[in-house]
Design a protein around this motif. Structure first.
Motif, PDB file in Angstrom:
ATOM      1  N   MET A 194       6.103   1.763  -0.351  1.00 36.22           N
ATOM      2  CA  MET A 194       6.717   2.224  -1.599  1.00 36.22           C
ATOM      3  C   MET A 194       5.622   2.392  -2.637  1.00 36.22           C
ATOM      4  O   MET A 194       5.111   1.416  -3.188  1.00 36.22           O
ATOM      5  N   ALA A 195       5.232   3.649  -2.887  1.00 40.27           N
ATOM      6  CA  ALA A 195       4.148   3.925  -3.822  1.00 40.27           C
ATOM      7  C   ALA A 195       4.568   3.561  -5.239  1.00 40.27           C
ATOM      8  O   ALA A 195       5.744   3.596  -5.586  1.00 40.27           O
ATOM      9  N   GLY A 196       3.582   3.212  -6.058  1.00 38.91           N
ATOM     10  CA  GLY A 196       3.867   2.848  -7.432  1.00 38.91           C
ATOM     11  C   GLY A 196       3.714   1.374  -7.716  1.00 38.91           C
ATOM     12  O   GLY A 196       3.948   0.935  -8.841  1.00 38.91           O
ATOM     13  N   GLY A 197       3.337   0.590  -6.695  1.00 41.07           N
ATOM     14  CA  GLY A 197       3.055  -0.819  -6.927  1.00 41.07           C
ATOM     15  C   GLY A 197       3.919  -1.793  -6.166  1.00 41.07           C
ATOM     16  O   GLY A 197       3.551  -2.964  -6.020  1.00 41.07           O
ATOM     17  N   ALA A 198       5.083  -1.374  -5.661  1.00 44.36           N
ATOM     18  CA  ALA A 198       5.984  -2.310  -4.987  1.00 44.36           C
ATOM     19  C   ALA A 198       5.382  -2.868  -3.704  1.00 44.36           C
ATOM     20  O   ALA A 198       5.469  -4.066  -3.416  1.00 44.36           O
ATOM     21  N   SER A 199       4.752  -1.997  -2.899  1.00 42.47           N
ATOM     22  CA  SER A 199       4.192  -2.426  -1.603  1.00 42.47           C
ATOM     23  C   SER A 199       2.797  -3.001  -1.793  1.00 42.47           C
ATOM     24  O   SER A 199       1.805  -2.445  -1.330  1.00 42.47           O
ATOM     25  N   CYS A 200       2.749  -4.137  -2.461  1.00 42.97           N
ATOM     26  CA  CYS A 200       1.474  -4.798  -2.742  1.00 42.97           C
ATOM     27  C   CYS A 200       1.061  -5.678  -1.560  1.00 42.97           C
ATOM     28  O   CYS A 200       1.863  -5.951  -0.669  1.00 42.97           O
ATOM     29  N   PRO A 201      -0.195  -6.134  -1.518  1.00 44.68           N
ATOM     30  CA  PRO A 201      -0.652  -6.952  -0.395  1.00 44.68           C
ATOM     31  C   PRO A 201       0.194  -8.203  -0.160  1.00 44.68           C
ATOM     32  O   PRO A 201       0.399  -8.603   0.993  1.00 44.68           O
ATOM     33  N   GLN A 202       0.699  -8.820  -1.228  1.00 46.22           N
ATOM     34  CA  GLN A 202       1.498 -10.042  -1.067  1.00 46.22           C
ATOM     35  C   GLN A 202       2.790  -9.762  -0.303  1.00 46.22           C
ATOM     36  O   GLN A 202       3.183 -10.549   0.575  1.00 46.22           O
ATOM     37  N   LEU A 203       3.457  -8.648  -0.608  1.00 42.54           N
ATOM     38  CA  LEU A 203       4.686  -8.301   0.107  1.00 42.54           C
ATOM     39  C   LEU A 203       4.381  -7.964   1.553  1.00 42.54           C
ATOM     40  O   LEU A 203       5.058  -8.444   2.473  1.00 42.54           O
ATOM     41  N   VAL A 204       3.374  -7.146   1.776  1.00 40.61           N
ATOM     42  CA  VAL A 204       3.035  -6.717   3.133  1.00 40.61           C
ATOM     43  C   VAL A 204       2.663  -7.913   4.004  1.00 40.61           C
ATOM     44  O   VAL A 204       3.115  -8.035   5.142  1.00 40.61           O
ATOM     45  N   ALA A 205       1.871  -8.827   3.449  1.00 41.90           N
ATOM     46  CA  ALA A 205       1.455 -10.010   4.206  1.00 41.90           C
ATOM     47  C   ALA A 205       2.653 -10.875   4.579  1.00 41.90           C
ATOM     48  O   ALA A 205       2.752 -11.369   5.715  1.00 41.90           O
ATOM     49  N   ALA A 206       3.579 -11.060   3.652  1.00 39.03           N
ATOM     50  CA  ALA A 206       4.750 -11.891   3.922  1.00 39.03           C
ATOM     51  C   ALA A 206       5.593 -11.298   5.047  1.00 39.03           C
ATOM     52  O   ALA A 206       6.093 -12.021   5.915  1.00 39.03           O
ATOM     53  N   VAL A 207       5.761  -9.976   5.035  1.00 40.11           N
ATOM     54  CA  VAL A 207       6.530  -9.305   6.082  1.00 40.11           C
ATOM     55  C   VAL A 207       5.830  -9.454   7.434  1.00 40.11           C
ATOM     56  O   VAL A 207       6.461  -9.774   8.450  1.00 40.11           O
ATOM     57  N   CYS A 208       4.535  -9.216   7.455  1.00 36.04           N
ATOM     58  CA  CYS A 208       3.779  -9.294   8.712  1.00 36.04           C
ATOM     59  C   CYS A 208       3.783 -10.708   9.280  1.00 36.04           C
ATOM     60  O   CYS A 208       3.940 -10.900  10.495  1.00 36.04           O
TER      61      CYS A 208
END
Length: 357
Positions: free
Chosen positions: A18-32
């Motif tokens: 999600m461009a614009g800031g939502a898909s930040c490293p913290q979110l991606v890491a938590a999902v992974c």
């Protein structure tokens, strides 16, 4: 799931870029870390900005992840139409006390520089939005071991992606929040998008490569439905937008479940390209007059959107959201992944039980 996708994540659950800031490293890491496949959104970032986020993400997880790129857009916008829209937005600029942006800030989104970085320092997955890369580009990624995914909205686009050498397609239904990822922006087709289940079935009969399904998915039972229709995995965006790790603004998160925002619609008001968001004042007043001019309108309205967020005014923001937004659950991203997986298992068990009765 196909073996290649199975190797990337424990569950067939993908967090949408999600461009614009939502898909930040913290979110991606938590999902992974929870067993899903998370995606960084490189759109609207500089090449260096993308690289720095990749470095940050690698410090947070050792699990596979993806990076999404925007394809360069052809110069099709009518400058006079953009100028007319600029005049229409003059009142917004005065209200928010901020100047309108330069519509010619950039059309290629630093695409070539980002490609060079991702080939020199490969990541597990790269996906593409707003078009299909050349075969040379997809072959280059295959050569460095990167799995490639092209986002499509029609069976014809899926066929083009398969011919070009993509490893998989992300099939986007019209229910999806944010931009419609059509390869060609044709105003005459506005509102003519295909629903996700029908589209997955059509694409499944058109191509032989794996399908990731996306658009309005919020529950594990819906994931089960798209898997039954022929997808290997499901991609969810709005469901993760409300998570505490998401980089979306608090106003955006609150709006997803606010009874004030009762529906979504496709609009060109904020970016000049059809995108689904919560219907607010800005969309109602300017959507009917916004030209087909992406990314010119995006840059023109960027300052207005930031000023509205700073002022705490959700009525002037681009509140991207899929049709299932009222089903959003404010849970940590890892817990949401596990809950979706449990719901998926329960749905499969229920179907199996009914079939044996």
């Amino acid at each position: 799931m196909s073996s290649a996708l199975t190797d990337l994540c424990r569950y067939p659950i993908v967090q949408a870029p999600m461009a614009g800031g939502a898909s930040c490293p913290q979110l991606v890491a938590a999902v992974c870390e929870a067993g899903g496949l998370g995606f960084l959104a490189a759109g609207y970032k500089t090449a260096d900005g993308m690289y720095n986020e990749i470095k940050q993400l690698r410090g947070l997880t050792g699990q596979p992840f993806g990076v999404n790129l925007f394809m360069p857009q052809p110069a099709l916008a009518d400058p006079s139409a953009v100028e007319v829209y600029r005049h229409q937005l003059a009142g917004e600029a005065a209200w928010y006390e901020t100047p309108l942006g330069d519509p010619d800030s950039g059309g290629d989104d630093n695409y070539e520089a980002k490609i060079a970085i991702l080939l020199e320092d490969p990541v597990p997955v790269v996906s593409f939005t707003f078009g299909c890369p050349t075969r040379d580009t997809l072959d280059a990624f295959a050569g460095v071991g990167t799995y490639t995914v092209v986002t499509v909205t029609t069976p014809e686009e899926a066929q083009t992606a398969q011919w070009a050498g993509a490893d998989a397609v992300c099939v986007q239904g019209v229910e999806a929040g944010g931009h419609q990822s059509t390869h060609r922006d044709d105003p005459q087709t506005d509102g003519a998008g295909i629903g996700l289940l029908s589209l997955v079935s059509q694409v499944r009969e058109t191509v032989q490569i794996p399908i990731v399904a996306t658009g309005g998915l919020m529950r594990g039972s819906q994931i089960a439905a798209v898997l039954a229709a022929g997808a290997e995995a499901a991609q969810l965006g709005t469901a993760f937008l409300i998570c505490p790790e998401s980089g979306a603004s608090p106003l955006h998160k609150q709006a997803l479940t606010n009874p004030l925002f009762v529906r979504t619609a496709l609009t060109r008001a904020f970016s000049g390209r059809p995108a689904r968001g919560l219907v607010n004042r800005f969309m109602r007043e300017h959507g009917p007059y916004a030209p087909a001019a992406y990314p010119q309108v995006h840059y023109l309205t960027a300052g207005l959107r930031k000023a509205a967020a700073k002022a705490g005014d959700a009525q002037g923001m681009a509140l991207w959201a899929g049709q299932g937004h009222r089903m959003a659950r404010e849970l940590p991203a890892g817990r949401l992944v596990r809950l979706l997986a449990e719901e998926l298992d329960a749905a499969r068990t229920a179907v199996s039980t009914r079939s044996t009765q």
